[in-house]
Design a protein around this motif. Structure first.
Motif, PDB file in Angstrom:
ATOM      1  N   ALA A 134       0.839  -1.199   0.000  1.00  0.00           N
ATOM      2  CA  ALA A 134       0.000   0.000   0.000  1.00  0.00           C
ATOM      3  C   ALA A 134       0.875   1.251   0.000  1.00  0.00           C
ATOM      4  N   SER A 135       1.953   1.224   0.801  1.00  0.00           N
ATOM      5  CA  SER A 135       2.868   2.368   0.829  1.00  0.00           C
ATOM      6  C   SER A 135       3.541   2.550  -0.526  1.00  0.00           C
ATOM      7  N   ARG A 136       3.942   1.435  -1.112  1.00  0.00           N
ATOM      8  CA  ARG A 136       4.571   1.504  -2.439  1.00  0.00           C
ATOM      9  C   ARG A 136       3.620   2.080  -3.461  1.00  0.00           C
ATOM     10  N   GLN A 137       2.368   1.637  -3.438  1.00  0.00           N
ATOM     11  CA  GLN A 137       1.366   2.149  -4.383  1.00  0.00           C
ATOM     12  C   GLN A 137       1.164   3.654  -4.166  1.00  0.00           C
ATOM     13  N   GLN A 138       1.133   4.048  -2.885  1.00  0.00           N
ATOM     14  CA  GLN A 138       0.942   5.465  -2.572  1.00  0.00           C
ATOM     15  C   GLN A 138       2.139   6.276  -3.070  1.00  0.00           C
ATOM     16  N   SER A 141       2.097   6.404  -6.807  1.00  0.00           N
ATOM     17  CA  SER A 141       1.041   7.326  -7.244  1.00  0.00           C
ATOM     18  C   SER A 141       1.484   8.771  -7.039  1.00  0.00           C
ATOM     19  N   GLU A 142       2.091   9.069  -5.883  1.00  0.00           N
ATOM     20  CA  GLU A 142       2.582  10.430  -5.642  1.00  0.00           C
ATOM     21  C   GLU A 142       3.706  10.782  -6.602  1.00  0.00           C
ATOM     22  N   LEU A 143       4.592   9.791  -6.824  1.00  0.00           N
ATOM     23  CA  LEU A 143       5.696  10.040  -7.759  1.00  0.00           C
ATOM     24  C   LEU A 143       5.184  10.269  -9.181  1.00  0.00           C
ATOM     25  N   ARG A 144       4.170   9.532  -9.577  1.00  0.00           N
ATOM     26  CA  ARG A 144       3.601   9.711 -10.925  1.00  0.00           C
ATOM     27  C   ARG A 144       3.041  11.123 -11.063  1.00  0.00           C
ATOM     28  N   LYS A 149       3.759  16.298 -13.305  1.00  0.00           N
ATOM     29  CA  LYS A 149       3.779  17.756 -13.194  1.00  0.00           C
ATOM     30  C   LYS A 149       5.126  18.278 -13.641  1.00  0.00           C
ATOM     31  N   MET A 150       6.166  17.583 -13.215  1.00  0.00           N
ATOM     32  CA  MET A 150       7.500  18.009 -13.608  1.00  0.00           C
ATOM     33  C   MET A 150       7.714  17.836 -15.106  1.00  0.00           C
TER      34      MET A 150
END
Length: 184
Positions: A134-138, A141-144, A149-150
């Motif tokens: 779940a942490s990895r998915q989060q 997802s945040e990194l994506r 955006k970058m």
């Protein structure tokens, strides 16, 4: 001075009687001695010997009874000793059985504890894996989102145009990320 025996001998010699042998007692002495002996014998026979025999019988009975009581006590003690040994053997067998049961229960408890510990460990590992996933998915997802955006900011700087259409920008970012995933 003349004593009585000398006097008797003198009188006997004067009277012409026969001389009496001093080693043999007179007849009247023998008779009176026999009478006295018979009285003493009668008293002994009637009173002393029966009481003596009675005392001897009592002592014999007491001794024999004591021996019989001692033999009975010895037999009882042997029976009690045998009974005690049987009880002791039974107690030892019961103690061995209890010891073996305790060992078996101990082994069962150890086995159950290991099984429970393994199950708990597996549950904790599975929960950790789920939380990690779940942490990895989060994070992914945040990194994506951050990467998207970058990427858009970089693309705007490179092209000099504004990529304001969010649908178009989103599609471009998704395509870029799919290319990154497939290149791994």
């Amino acid at each position: 001075m003349i004593n009585a025996t000398d006097l008797t001998l003198l009188l006997a010699a004067e009277g012409g009687e026969e001389k009496h042998n001093p080693l043999l007692p007179h007849t009247y002495d023998i008779v009176w001695s026999l009478v006295a002996f018979a009285v003493v014998l009668f008293v002994f026979w009637k009173f002393v010997i029966p009481s003596y025999l009675k005392v001897l019988d009592e002592r014999r009975d007491e001794i024999e009874g004591g021996i019989e009581r001692a033999e009975a006590a010895q037999a009882e003690a042997n029976a009690e000793k045998a009974k005690y040994r049987e009880q002791l053997a039974g107690a030892r067998e019961e103690a061995n059985k209890i010891r073996e049961d305790a060992r078996a229960q101990g082994q069962q408890i150890i086995t159950d504890a290991k099984t429970t510990a393994e199950a708990e460990s597996d549950r904790i590992v599975a929960a950790g894996n789920q939380q990690l996933e779940a942490s990895r998915q989060q994070v992914v997802s945040e990194l994506r989102g951050d990467l998207g955006k970058m990427s858009i900011d970089l693309a705007e700087k490179l092209t000099g145009e504004s990529l304001g259409d969010s649908a178009k920008a989103s599609a471009t970012v998704d395509r870029f990320l799919a290319e990154l995933d497939s290149s791994k």
